[in-house]
Design a protein around this motif. Structure first.
Motif, short mmCIF file in Angstrom:
data_model
loop_
_atom_site.label_atom_id
_atom_site.label_comp_id
_atom_site.label_asym_id
_atom_site.label_seq_id
_atom_site.Cartn_x
_atom_site.Cartn_y
_atom_site.Cartn_z
N LEU B 17 0.86 -1.19 0.00
CA LEU B 17 0.00 0.00 0.00
C LEU B 17 0.90 1.24 0.00
O LEU B 17 1.86 1.30 0.76
N ARG B 18 0.53 2.19 -0.87
CA ARG B 18 1.39 3.37 -0.98
C ARG B 18 0.55 4.64 -0.91
O ARG B 18 0.37 5.34 -1.90
N GLY B 34 -9.71 -3.41 -8.65
CA GLY B 34 -8.30 -3.32 -9.02
C GLY B 34 -7.79 -4.68 -9.44
O GLY B 34 -8.40 -5.71 -9.11
N ALA B 35 -6.69 -4.63 -10.16
CA ALA B 35 -6.12 -5.89 -10.63
C ALA B 35 -5.57 -6.68 -9.44
O ALA B 35 -5.47 -6.15 -8.33
N ASN B 36 -5.22 -7.94 -9.69
CA ASN B 36 -4.59 -8.73 -8.63
C ASN B 36 -3.29 -8.04 -8.20
O ASN B 36 -2.52 -7.59 -9.04
N GLY B 37 -3.09 -7.96 -6.89
CA GLY B 37 -1.87 -7.35 -6.38
C GLY B 37 -1.96 -5.84 -6.26
O GLY B 37 -0.96 -5.18 -5.95
N ALA B 38 -3.16 -5.28 -6.47
CA ALA B 38 -3.30 -3.83 -6.40
C ALA B 38 -3.29 -3.32 -4.97
O ALA B 38 -3.02 -2.15 -4.72
N GLY B 39 -3.59 -4.21 -4.00
CA GLY B 39 -3.57 -3.81 -2.59
C GLY B 39 -4.93 -3.87 -1.92
O GLY B 39 -5.09 -3.40 -0.80
N LYS B 40 -5.91 -4.49 -2.59
CA LYS B 40 -7.26 -4.53 -2.04
C LYS B 40 -7.30 -5.39 -0.76
O LYS B 40 -7.81 -4.96 0.27
N ILE B 196 -17.69 3.33 -5.95
CA ILE B 196 -16.60 2.53 -6.50
C ILE B 196 -15.28 3.27 -6.34
O ILE B 196 -15.24 4.51 -6.37
N ALA B 197 -14.23 2.48 -6.08
CA ALA B 197 -12.88 3.07 -6.05
C ALA B 197 -11.99 2.21 -6.91
O ALA B 197 -12.02 0.98 -6.82
N PHE B 198 -11.20 2.85 -7.75
CA PHE B 198 -10.24 2.10 -8.57
C PHE B 198 -8.90 2.13 -7.86
O PHE B 198 -8.38 3.20 -7.52
N VAL B 199 -8.38 0.93 -7.65
CA VAL B 199 -7.13 0.79 -6.89
C VAL B 199 -6.05 0.27 -7.82
O VAL B 199 -6.29 -0.67 -8.60
N ASP B 200 -4.90 0.90 -7.76
CA ASP B 200 -3.79 0.42 -8.58
C ASP B 200 -2.48 0.69 -7.83
O ASP B 200 -2.28 1.79 -7.32
N GLU B 201 -1.64 -0.31 -7.80
CA GLU B 201 -0.32 -0.22 -7.16
C GLU B 201 -0.38 0.43 -5.78
O GLU B 201 0.39 1.34 -5.45
N VAL B 204 -5.50 4.52 -4.36
CA VAL B 204 -6.77 4.71 -5.05
C VAL B 204 -6.57 5.74 -6.16
O VAL B 204 -6.07 6.83 -5.90
N LEU B 205 -6.92 5.34 -7.37
CA LEU B 205 -6.81 6.29 -8.47
C LEU B 205 -7.93 7.32 -8.37
O LEU B 205 -7.72 8.50 -8.56
N PHE B 206 -9.11 6.85 -8.09
CA PHE B 206 -10.21 7.77 -7.80
C PHE B 206 -11.34 6.98 -7.19
O PHE B 206 -11.40 5.74 -7.29
N GLN B 207 -12.23 7.66 -6.51
CA GLN B 207 -13.43 7.02 -5.98
C GLN B 207 -14.62 7.91 -6.28
O GLN B 207 -14.52 9.14 -6.32
N GLU B 208 -15.72 7.28 -6.52
CA GLU B 208 -16.89 8.04 -6.94
C GLU B 208 -18.15 7.19 -6.74
O GLU B 208 -18.07 5.97 -6.67
N SER B 209 -19.28 7.87 -6.74
CA SER B 209 -20.52 7.09 -6.69
C SER B 209 -20.77 6.54 -8.09
O SER B 209 -20.36 7.15 -9.09
N MET B 210 -21.41 5.41 -8.14
CA MET B 210 -21.65 4.77 -9.44
C MET B 210 -22.45 5.68 -10.36
O MET B 210 -22.21 5.74 -11.56
#
Lengths: 522, 304
Positions: B17-18, B34-40, B196-201, B204-210
């Motif tokens: 997590l960064r 997020g993809a596998n290994g994204a930190g979820k 929803i939140a998009f997680v990468d490396e 969180v890249l961003f989070q927003e309501s659907m």
């Protein structure tokens, strides 16, 4: 909540618990069937292996109990449940006590009772044994298991630890050899129990630190670190020096001052030691000691102040060889011996202090004038009680000594005396054959140990002290004649005299300048 | 309900997590994608106090995750694809064991969920299939009506039938619950997640309501009179630009129906037709993931 978790653990482990409990019960039953003489070879073999397997099995069972709710790891379901950690820890400990130690307790207690020992004695000694196992087995294994995820990991760590401990023991042994036996101090000696109590305290502290860290903070890395630190401390405790430990033992003397009149002096007038075997001196020498060839010298001693019906036991003789310039040429241990003054007119055998000098030191010093100083740690035993039992087919229960039986051996040359007692048993005594009507008696056999532990400290085979003494009445070669011989046995009895340690004290012997070669055996 | 602020987690030299930050509103169904290994999973394990964060903070039910204890755990349901339950207990034995730890455990609800999920209650947990085990975990997470339900990759490896049963079981009891769900499969959370939140490396890249997300993302097709070429200056909200013949296609991440035509025409000549289409969640995720990857690649190139 504790009982609730307990029931779940029982559901999961009842088979394992039952199997290990059965092993303990089988071991107790086999030991009971073996009786005092233990003549059945198959049962003897079973009684040797099963208790060890049961003890190792118990260690695995403790680990399995802890691993049901393993601490390290991130996948365990229980970590996400509102299970109070304190209740969980208490439950685990309780489960171990009841399901691992409980069957051992029952097996030991019942065996003592079935063998005819009193409830009080059995309960007392069994409780002491189980308490010893808490420190020897339960706490270390519990703490060890709490820092491992599963049995595989525990087994790998255990193998690694065993290797390290083994390597340490080999290293310590060889260093001790290089130091002529002085390095390991009190370890494996009669006062070693004091260091053992210190080790138990370390184990208890280590277990508390590790288990509390794990159950309440889940700090596995830190807990492992502390486990290693305490493990190293426990290993280093092997080097606890002799003198401070013996000083503690001195303070524990039951009759301090009883040995105040005891003196030891170098007595040239007794002449050189004559080998009882009659063999040449060379056969007595060149024997290995601590892995090196050594030469024995024998210093004649004058020992005074040991009263009748008392035994003086040398617990340790620390030897210093000093040259004329007061340089220390050698520091090592001399042989231990005992001086027994038994009966109304005790015989005074000449006493020699045997010292095995390493060959190089001996060759370098044998022709020069040197002085020898011996620091003695001594224990004076006084006669406590005497018992007697028929020489043939005797079967007696002697309070404070235990249950004894006698019989003639198959060769018809010895009376076999076999005794057992729950707990650590007596540590010093003599036994001899006596014809009650004629008053004739055979030379006594002594079985005194420099062993002052107040508790039973061996995990197997069981919680019983066994005594095995053979009293000869016939020499098959025909060379020796005994005052009490075979035909007198039906009228004879085996007399057992029990000696109790009264006083622990130290003495120093300093010889005048002399040449070592003058004190080799003749 | 759940607040994660600048969370870091390091495993040796690897930073899982960064600086993860997000906020889960009460009553929402919040999806971490997020993809596998994204930190979820690491984030969830920190939230559950299974892992300790290296830096930053995470609070759950208003309590710092490091202090999550019995009281909080009694209000949190947790379902994970890799949850080790006692294999030698039966489903019934384990639920019976758990009941005592939850003061709010509802046995009728438990029976109803078990029936709905069609779980064989007398079967040992070790003998359950992967899907059955997930359903078992759900059965053990719902009957006490948790305030927060955390689902870590709950659909991983489930066949569609089991997935539907699982979802029915979940949605049937969702009520006022706040749900945090992690997944690498967008299709799985479609129709479930409100946020929803998009997680990468590890961040969180961003989070927003659907609602906002689907409203502001559009795939735009611009038909030109002549050969399409890349405009000299494109706003950064226009992503994944492609030219095919006289058609220029891009994703507008700040879609505004009234302003779109004007913004396009100010940058391009000879615009014949403008068509904008709502995007599927999968397409939005793919666009953002690619942009993130390209962006990080550019950052690295810039750094060199």
């Amino acid at each position: 909540m504790i009982w609730h978790i307990f029931k779940k653990d029982w559901k999961l482990l009842w088979l394992f618990v039952t199997a290990i409990a059965s092993l303990h019960w089988i071991a107790a039953f086999v030991a009971f069937k073996l009786g005092l003489f233990g003549e059945d070879a198959t049962l003897e073999m079973i009684s040797f292996y099963v208790p060890q397997i049961a003890m190792y099995g118990s260690a695995f069972l403790i680990a399995a109990i802890v691993h049901l709710e393993a601490i390290p790891g991130t996948r365990q379901d229980w970590l996400t449940r509102p299970i109070p950690r304190g209740s969980l820890l208490l439950e685990k400990f309780l489960f171990v006590l009841i399901m691992v130690e409980g069957p051992m307790f029952l097996a030991t207690l019942l065996r003592g009772l079935v063998d005819g020992f009193s409830w009080r004695l059995c309960l007392l000694t069994t409780t002491s044994y189980i308490l010893f196992l808490v420190f020897f087995l339960v706490l270390p294994v519990f703490a060890f298991a709490s820092v491992t995820k599963n049995m595989t990991e525990a087994f790998i760590f255990w193998c690694g630890s065993t290797f390290i401990v083994g390597a340490f023991l080999v290293l310590a042994g060889s260093m001790n050899g290089a130091a002529h036996g002085t390095l390991l101090g009190a370890t494996h000696t009669g006062v070693g129990w004091i260091a053992e109590v210190f080790r138990f305290a370390l184990v208890a502290i280590a277990a508390c630190v590790v288990v509390l860290l794990q159950y309440f903070r889940r700090k596995t890395a830190l807990a492992r670190f502390w486990l290693v630190v305490f493990g190293v401390l426990v290993m280093l405790s092997a080097f606890v020096p002799w003198r401070p430990v013996f000083a503690i033992e001195e303070r524990l003397s039951t009759k301090p001052g009883a040995g105040a009149g005891t003196t030891l002096a170098f007595d040239q007038s007794r002449g050189r030691f004559k080998s009882p075997s009659g063999l040449l001196t060379s056969a007595e020498s060149d024997r290995p000691r601590y892995g090196r060839n050594a030469t024995d010298i024998f210093l004649p001693l004058q020992i005074a102040g040991v009263r009748n019906d008392a035994i003086l036991l040398v617990d340790q003789a620390e030897v210093y060889l000093i040259d004329q310039k007061q340089r220390e040429l050698y520091h090592g241990l001399g042989e231990e011996f005992e001086v027994a003054r038994e009966g109304p007119i005790p015989s005074e055998e000449p006493v020699y202090q045997q010292i095995a000098f390493p060959m190089p030191i001996y060759h370098a010093a044998k022709d020069q004038a040197v002085g020898v100083r011996v620091d003695y740690s001594l224990t004076l035993f006084g006669l406590g009680r005497s018992y007697s039992i028929a020489a043939l087919e005797g079967d007696e229960r002697m309070p404070g000594w235990g249950w004894c039986k006698t019989k003639m051996d198959d060769a018809g040359a010895n009376v076999e005396l076999r005794c057992m007692e729950p707990g650590k048993g007596p540590i010093c005594g003599t036994a001899f054959l006596e014809n009650g009507s004629s008053g004739a008696r055979n030379p006594s056999r002594s079985f005194c140990l420099s062993e002052y532990r107040p508790f039973q400290d061996k995990p197997w085979p069981d919680n019983f002290a066994h005594l095995r003494v053979n009293l000869p009445f016939r020499d098959p070669s025909g060379l020796a004649k005994f005052p009490v011989d075979g035909p007198q046995l039906p009228q004879s009895r085996v007399v057992i005299r029990v000696y109790e340690p009264e006083d622990h004290f130290t003495r120093t012997l300093v010889t005048p300048q002399m040449k070592l070669k003058d004190w080799e055996a003749q | 309900m759940i607040h994660v602020e600048n969370l870091w987690k390091r495993f040796g030299r690897f930073e899982a997590l960064r600086g993860m930050s997000f906020e889960v509103p009460e009553g929402s169904a919040f999806a971490m994608i997020g993809a596998n290994g994204a930190g979820k999973t690491t984030t969830i394990k920190v939230l559950m106090n299974i892992l300790e964060p290296s830096r930053g903070s995470a609070t759950l039910l208003g309590v710092d995750s490091r202090r999550i204890a019995v009281r909080e755990l009694a209000q949190i349901g947790y379902v994970s694809e890799n949850q080790d339950m006692p294999a030698r207990l039966t489903v019934e034995e384990y639920t019976a064991y758990l009941r005592r730890f939850y003061p709010t455990w509802d046995r009728e609800l438990e029976t109803s969920i078990a029936r709905q999920l069609r779980l064989p209650r007398d079967r040992k947990i070790g003998n359950l299939s992967h899907g059955m085990r997930l359903k078992m975990a759900l059965l053990c997470a719902l009957p006490y009506r948790p305030k927060v339900l955390i689902l870590d990759e709950p659909f991983s490896g489930l066949d569609p039938l089991v997935r539907d049963e699982f979802m029915e079981g979940l949605l049937g009891q969702a009520g006022e619950m706040t749900i945090l769900i992690s997944s690498h499969e967008l299709g799985e959370i479609d129709g479930v997640a409100t946020h929803i939140a998009f997680v990468d490396e590890g961040k969180v890249l961003f989070q927003e309501s659907m609602g906002d997300l689907t409203r502001r993302f559009r795939e735009v097709h611009v038909t030109l009179d002549g050969e399409a070429s890349r405009p000299s200056q494109t706003p950064k909200e226009w992503m994944a630009m492609q030219m095919t013949g006289n058609v220029l296609t891009f994703v507008d991440t700040q879609f505004d129906e009234r302003a779109l035509g004007e913004r396009i025409r100010s940058r391009m000549r000879d615009v014949r037709d403008i068509d904008s289409q709502p995007m599927a969640l999968r397409s939005i995720f793919t666009t953002l993931a690619r942009a993130a990857r390209d962006g990080s690649a550019q950052e690295k190139a810039g750094a060199q």
